[in-house]
Design an enzyme around this catalytic site. Structure first.
Site, mmCIF file in Angstrom:
data_model
loop_
_atom_site.group_PDB
_atom_site.id
_atom_site.type_symbol
_atom_site.label_atom_id
_atom_site.label_comp_id
_atom_site.label_asym_id
_atom_site.label_seq_id
_atom_site.Cartn_x
_atom_site.Cartn_y
_atom_site.Cartn_z
ATOM 1 N N HIS A 1 0.774 -1.307 -0.087
ATOM 2 C CA HIS A 1 -0.145 0.000 -0.053
ATOM 3 C C HIS A 1 0.879 1.187 0.012
ATOM 4 C CE1 HIS A 1 -3.630 2.305 1.377
ATOM 5 N NE2 HIS A 1 -2.791 3.038 1.911
ATOM 6 N N GLU A 2 2.037 1.158 0.952
ATOM 7 C CA GLU A 2 2.545 2.478 1.203
ATOM 8 C C GLU A 2 3.735 2.930 -0.114
ATOM 9 O OE1 GLU A 2 1.653 4.818 3.373
ATOM 10 O OE2 GLU A 2 0.244 3.559 4.515
ATOM 11 N N HIS B 1 1.573 4.400 -2.816
ATOM 12 C CA HIS B 1 1.492 5.957 -2.599
ATOM 13 C C HIS B 1 2.707 6.493 -2.933
ATOM 14 C CE1 HIS B 1 -2.237 6.035 -0.628
ATOM 15 N NE2 HIS B 1 -1.882 5.640 0.535
ATOM 16 N N HIS C 1 -5.832 6.610 -2.726
ATOM 17 C CA HIS C 1 -6.727 5.758 -2.446
ATOM 18 C C HIS C 1 -7.743 5.177 -3.382
ATOM 19 C CE1 HIS C 1 -5.362 6.529 2.009
ATOM 20 N NE2 HIS C 1 -4.865 5.589 1.603
ATOM 21 N N CYS D 1 -9.505 -3.380 -2.556
ATOM 22 C CA CYS D 1 -8.063 -3.218 -3.271
ATOM 23 C C CYS D 1 -7.188 -2.906 -2.243
ATOM 24 C CB CYS D 1 -8.087 -1.909 -4.277
ATOM 25 S SG CYS D 1 -6.676 -1.569 -5.108
ATOM 26 N N CYS E 1 -6.067 0.100 -10.344
ATOM 27 C CA CYS E 1 -4.874 0.439 -9.885
ATOM 28 C C CYS E 1 -3.490 -0.429 -10.641
ATOM 29 C CB CYS E 1 -4.658 0.138 -8.383
ATOM 30 S SG CYS E 1 -5.768 1.174 -7.414
HETATM 31 ZN ZN LIG Z 1 -2.971 5.172 2.225
HETATM 32 ZN ZN LIG Z 2 -7.566 -0.175 -6.769
#
Ligand SMILES: [Zn+2]
Ligand SMILES: [Zn+2]
Length: 286
Positions: free
Chosen positions: A204-205, A208, A214, A220, A242
């Site tokens: 996740h990070e 980013h 997000h 997701c 994504c």
């Molecule tokens: Zn986040």
């Molecule tokens: Zn996604």
């Protein structure tokens, strides 16, 4: 408004045409974002969707031929189980982002200065200030071929005296980040859950870091979360929206990425995740 060269727009359009069909094959495997419930991320932080085109035009951080290694720096004193989870996260990042991942020499807790620490005013828990990590520790240690440098730490983090705690924080301009495993439970008692949480924060990070916002399209790994239970309910994989952004960014072969993730999950004993990636591979073949 920024001036975008006409040729760039043409290239992106052709690319988009090909990729739309590829990623559409994966869509039936993915669930929509669950309906809002009080206290969850979407209820408390309404965020606009980020389309593929908005992502491209935002000019996210991208790897290049000379700057494509993700570096991981262990920060603090880890237990054996915590260290193993971080090493697993390095392998996961390599498969997930299809980029080389290398470890830098660890920095021990004894090297953290007193002014970078506090005791949480409400709980008394020792905490480490993220600003020291992001502004002082990491930038001089970032190798020239690093697309990003991430510190993993067993320390609890706070980003600002007014905050209670934070799981992690990043500086996109410096391409550095720090992620804590402090609140992921007891890895000796709940090893699979602890490892999955560590992998999830890594996926996740780092997303980013590469400019992914997000996700509001599907369930997701890039969904926002307000709590560990909410994060635990979210998948470890990117949705097709994504994934399309990330594929454009890094330029990897989607099937090769799935094969890498399948092998990682198999070795790690994450059977549910392995099965999902197998289904994704089959969907691409049809
Ligand atoms: Zn986040
Ligand atoms: Zn996604």
């Amino acid at each position: 408004m920024a001036v975008v060269p006409r040729l760039f727009l043409v290239c992106v359009s052709l690319l988009g045409c090909v990729c739309t069909k590829l990623f559409a094959k994966l869509a039936p495997l993915h669930r929509p974002l669950p309906l809002k419930t009080p206290g969850d991320w979407v209820s408390e932080h309404p965020e606009p969707a980020q389309s593929f085109w908005q992502y491209v035009q935002a000019g996210p951080v991208r790897p290049s031929a000379t700057r494509r290694v993700i570096y991981v720096l262990p920060l603090g004193d880890f237990s054996v189980e915590q260290r193993a989870a971080v090493e697993s996260a390095q392998l996961f990042l390599a498969a997930f982002y299809q980029l080389p991942v290398k470890a830098l020499p660890a920095v021990a807790a004894s090297e953290i200065p007193g002014e970078a620490r506090r005791k949480n005013p409400a709980t008394g828990q020792p905490q480490l200030h993220t600003s020291w990590v992001l502004d002082t520790l990491l930038p001089p240690r970032r190798p020239t071929d690093a697309v990003a440098l991430i510190a993993f730490t067993p320390e609890d983090l706070y980003p600002d005296p007014a905050w209670n705690f934070v799981f992690g924080q990043a500086s996109l301009t410096e391409r550095v980040g720090v992620w804590s495993v402090n609140r992921f439970g007891d890895p000796a008692k709940e090893k699979p859950l602890f490892v999955t949480r560590t992998l999830k924060v890594a996926g996740h990070e780092m997303g980013h870091m590469f400019g992914l916002r997000h996700c509001t399209a599907h369930s997701c790994v890039m969904n926002g979360s307000n709590s560990l239970p909410e994060s635990d309910s979210q998948p470890l994989e990117l949705c097709p929206v994504c994934l399309r952004k990330l594929q454009w960014n890094v330029g990897f072969d989607v099937s090769a990425r799935f094969r890498g993730l399948r092998d990682f999950h198999k070795v790690s004993g994450l059977e549910g995740e392995r099965g999902f990636i197998e289904q994704s591979l089959k969907a691409l073949e049809n």
